[in-house]
Write a protein that holds these residues in place. Sequence first.
Motif, short mmCIF file in Angstrom:
data_model
loop_
_atom_site.label_atom_id
_atom_site.label_comp_id
_atom_site.label_asym_id
_atom_site.label_seq_id
_atom_site.Cartn_x
_atom_site.Cartn_y
_atom_site.Cartn_z
N LYS A 294 -29.83 4.00 52.46
CA LYS A 294 -31.29 3.87 52.60
C LYS A 294 -31.94 4.54 51.41
CE LYS A 294 -32.72 2.03 56.55
NZ LYS A 294 -33.67 0.92 56.48
N ILE A 295 -33.02 3.91 50.94
CA ILE A 295 -33.84 4.51 49.90
C ILE A 295 -34.68 5.63 50.53
CG2 ILE A 295 -35.83 4.04 48.37
CD1 ILE A 295 -33.18 2.90 47.34
N LEU A 296 -34.75 6.77 49.85
CA LEU A 296 -35.63 7.86 50.30
C LEU A 296 -36.81 7.93 49.32
CD1 LEU A 296 -36.12 10.34 52.16
CD2 LEU A 296 -34.89 11.70 50.46
N ALA A 297 -38.01 7.71 49.85
CA ALA A 297 -39.22 7.80 49.00
C ALA A 297 -39.92 9.11 49.37
CB ALA A 297 -40.08 6.57 49.21
N GLY A 298 -41.03 9.03 50.11
CA GLY A 298 -41.72 10.27 50.52
C GLY A 298 -41.05 10.95 51.70
N GLY A 299 -40.21 10.21 52.41
CA GLY A 299 -39.46 10.78 53.54
C GLY A 299 -40.28 10.96 54.81
N HIS A 300 -41.53 10.55 54.81
CA HIS A 300 -42.38 10.85 55.96
C HIS A 300 -42.26 9.86 57.11
CE1 HIS A 300 -43.83 14.35 54.14
NE2 HIS A 300 -44.89 14.47 54.92
N SER A 301 -41.49 8.81 56.94
CA SER A 301 -41.11 7.97 58.09
C SER A 301 -39.61 8.05 58.31
CB SER A 301 -41.52 6.51 57.86
OG SER A 301 -42.92 6.40 57.91
N LEU A 302 -38.86 8.03 57.19
CA LEU A 302 -37.40 7.99 57.31
C LEU A 302 -36.84 9.29 57.89
CD1 LEU A 302 -34.76 6.53 56.85
CD2 LEU A 302 -34.79 7.25 54.46
N ILE A 303 -37.29 10.43 57.41
CA ILE A 303 -36.72 11.70 57.89
C ILE A 303 -37.01 11.91 59.38
CG2 ILE A 303 -36.67 14.22 57.56
CD1 ILE A 303 -35.28 12.67 55.26
N GLY B 192 -46.33 10.88 51.28
CA GLY B 192 -46.03 9.49 51.64
C GLY B 192 -46.43 8.54 50.52
N THR B 193 -45.69 7.45 50.39
CA THR B 193 -45.94 6.50 49.30
C THR B 193 -46.31 5.12 49.86
OG1 THR B 193 -43.64 5.70 49.22
CG2 THR B 193 -44.17 7.68 47.91
N ILE B 194 -47.03 4.37 49.03
CA ILE B 194 -47.41 3.02 49.48
C ILE B 194 -46.17 2.13 49.61
CG2 ILE B 194 -48.00 2.24 47.11
CD1 ILE B 194 -50.23 0.51 48.49
N GLY C 292 -48.87 1.15 61.00
CA GLY C 292 -49.14 1.65 59.66
C GLY C 292 -50.40 1.01 59.10
N ASP C 293 -51.09 1.72 58.23
CA ASP C 293 -52.38 1.23 57.72
C ASP C 293 -52.26 0.25 56.55
OD1 ASP C 293 -54.50 2.82 59.27
OD2 ASP C 293 -53.10 4.37 58.66
N TRP C 294 -51.35 0.56 55.60
CA TRP C 294 -51.30 -0.26 54.38
C TRP C 294 -51.11 -1.76 54.62
CZ3 TRP C 294 -53.83 1.37 50.68
CH2 TRP C 294 -53.72 2.66 50.16
C1 LIG Z 1 -47.41 13.27 60.96
C2 LIG Z 1 -47.44 11.91 60.32
C3 LIG Z 1 -48.58 11.14 60.42
C4 LIG Z 1 -48.63 9.87 59.85
N1 LIG Z 1 -49.76 9.13 59.98
C5 LIG Z 1 -49.82 7.90 59.45
C6 LIG Z 1 -50.98 7.10 59.55
O1 LIG Z 1 -52.00 7.48 60.13
N2 LIG Z 1 -50.95 5.85 58.99
C7 LIG Z 1 -49.85 5.37 58.32
O2 LIG Z 1 -49.89 4.24 57.85
N3 LIG Z 1 -48.75 6.12 58.18
C8 LIG Z 1 -48.70 7.36 58.71
N4 LIG Z 1 -47.56 8.12 58.56
C9 LIG Z 1 -46.42 7.54 57.81
C10 LIG Z 1 -46.57 7.86 56.32
O3 LIG Z 1 -47.63 7.10 55.80
C11 LIG Z 1 -45.30 7.55 55.53
O4 LIG Z 1 -45.50 8.16 54.31
C12 LIG Z 1 -44.98 6.12 55.26
O5 LIG Z 1 -44.96 5.34 56.43
C13 LIG Z 1 -43.60 5.95 54.64
O6 LIG Z 1 -43.68 6.26 53.29
P1 LIG Z 1 -42.63 7.24 52.65
O7 LIG Z 1 -42.87 7.23 51.18
O8 LIG Z 1 -42.71 8.55 53.32
O9 LIG Z 1 -41.25 6.47 52.93
P2 LIG Z 1 -39.86 6.98 53.52
O10 LIG Z 1 -40.05 7.68 54.80
O11 LIG Z 1 -39.08 7.69 52.46
O12 LIG Z 1 -39.15 5.55 53.75
C14 LIG Z 1 -39.56 4.71 54.80
C15 LIG Z 1 -38.64 3.47 54.83
O13 LIG Z 1 -38.89 2.63 53.72
C16 LIG Z 1 -37.71 2.52 52.89
N5 LIG Z 1 -38.21 2.59 51.51
C17 LIG Z 1 -39.01 3.55 51.00
N6 LIG Z 1 -39.40 3.24 49.75
C18 LIG Z 1 -38.84 2.04 49.47
C19 LIG Z 1 -38.89 1.18 48.35
N7 LIG Z 1 -39.63 1.47 47.27
N8 LIG Z 1 -38.19 0.03 48.40
C20 LIG Z 1 -37.45 -0.30 49.51
N9 LIG Z 1 -37.38 0.48 50.60
C21 LIG Z 1 -38.07 1.63 50.59
C22 LIG Z 1 -36.81 3.66 53.29
O14 LIG Z 1 -35.44 3.36 53.08
C23 LIG Z 1 -37.15 3.79 54.77
O15 LIG Z 1 -36.45 2.82 55.50
C24 LIG Z 1 -47.50 9.37 59.13
C25 LIG Z 1 -46.34 10.17 59.01
C26 LIG Z 1 -46.30 11.42 59.61
C27 LIG Z 1 -45.06 12.24 59.45
#
Ligand SMILES: Cc1cc2nc3c(=O)[nH]c(=O)nc-3n(C[C@H](O)[C@H](O)[C@H](O)COP(=O)(O)OP(=O)(O)OC[C@H]3O[C@@H](n4cnc5c(N)ncnc54)[C@H](O)[C@@H]3O)c2cc1C
Length: 287
Positions: A28-37, A109-111, A122-124
């Motif tokens: 799995k790709i780890l980006a911001g980790g805020h959904s995956l972790i 978190g990343t788009i 999710g919002d995006w």
């Molecule tokens: C307390 C809390 C509140 C939140 N509230 C909201 C909210 O109100 N609205 C909202 O929309 N989100 C919310 N989130 C989610 C947040 O926006 C996450 O940042 C986002 O959903 C995932 O982005 P990430 O960069 O953290 O991805 P990660 O957690 O690193 O990855 C998420 C998934 O995408 C895959 N992935 C990541 N990057 C790529 C890439 N470039 N190419 C292919 N696969 C990829 C990973 O393998 C994984 O399966 C919240 C999260 C938390 C912890």
Amino acid sequence: MIPAQFDYLRAKTLDEALSLLAQNEDAKILAGGHSLIPAMKLRLAQPPLLIDIGRISDLAYVREDGGQIRIGAMTTHYQIESSELLKRICPLLPQCAAAIGDVQVRNKGTIGGSLAHSDPAGDWPAAIIALNAEIIAASKNGERTIKADDFFVDLLTTALEPDEILREIRINRSSGRTGQAYAKMHHPASGFAVVGVAANLSLDADGSCQKANIGITGVSSKAYRAAAAEAGLNGSKLDEQTIASAASHATDGVDANGDLFASAEYRRHLAEVYVKRAIATAIERAG
Ligand SMILES: Cc1cc2nc3c(=O)[nH]c(=O)nc-3n(C[C@H](O)[C@H](O)[C@H](O)COP(=O)(O)OP(=O)(O)OC[C@H]3O[C@@H](n4cnc5c(N)ncnc54)[C@H](O)[C@@H]3O)c2cc1C
């Protein structure tokens, strides 16, 4: 909770990340980790290997290029929220970013991660559909372009192949008179969208709607285009009755989710109300 055991590799370049992904199909790709972790801590996800793309700085950018807005996958929610360029030429994106979670979430978190995750709340995804964005997916074999309408396949499922990395989001810069708005009902505990509506309107000088684009999240297993509501606005003068009538079609053909917080019926009602709000705000902002 503690995640299951996993290996970790940090890629220095996109090419390196793509090679690692091609060699490890369960990674799995780890980006911001805020959904995956969080998913790993709950053991809903148990990838044997994480490929961290968080230090690939050339995947984080917002720029305008030949009439197109280009956003790198690793651009954080906060970078979009605070982008002066986007506030000027595509205000829907900073508005949507500002509605996500809290400051910590927006800083990490990343788009790209959010779109690839395809969380039904999710919002995006709503904004990306309303902006008719294109998603650039990269693999060892090259790149392909996926339209936002085709990208979200189902709950936590996108059109990305296992060996693909979402590299960039592209949006055509709108010309003429436009109005954009994101209206969201936040879940009081998680902050995610119970319902979120992104409206992107092209308007005539007299206020008639040339083209309405409406993306909705939170209601169903994936974000969707509210095509029937759009049809009720296209070519019409946007008076109260027209907007109300169009909004009443916000969930046509959609299987609405129900849970402990919001029944399917309540979500349908919210979708109608928030479509009205998003359109009214978009018209106001169009000036
Ligand atoms: C307390 C809390 C509140 C939140 N509230 C909201 C909210 O109100 N609205 C909202 O929309 N989100 C919310 N989130 C989610 C947040 O926006 C996450 O940042 C986002 O959903 C995932 O982005 P990430 O960069 O953290 O991805 P990660 O957690 O690193 O990855 C998420 C998934 O995408 C895959 N992935 C990541 N990057 C790529 C890439 N470039 N190419 C292919 N696969 C990829 C990973 O393998 C994984 O399966 C919240 C999260 C938390 C912890």
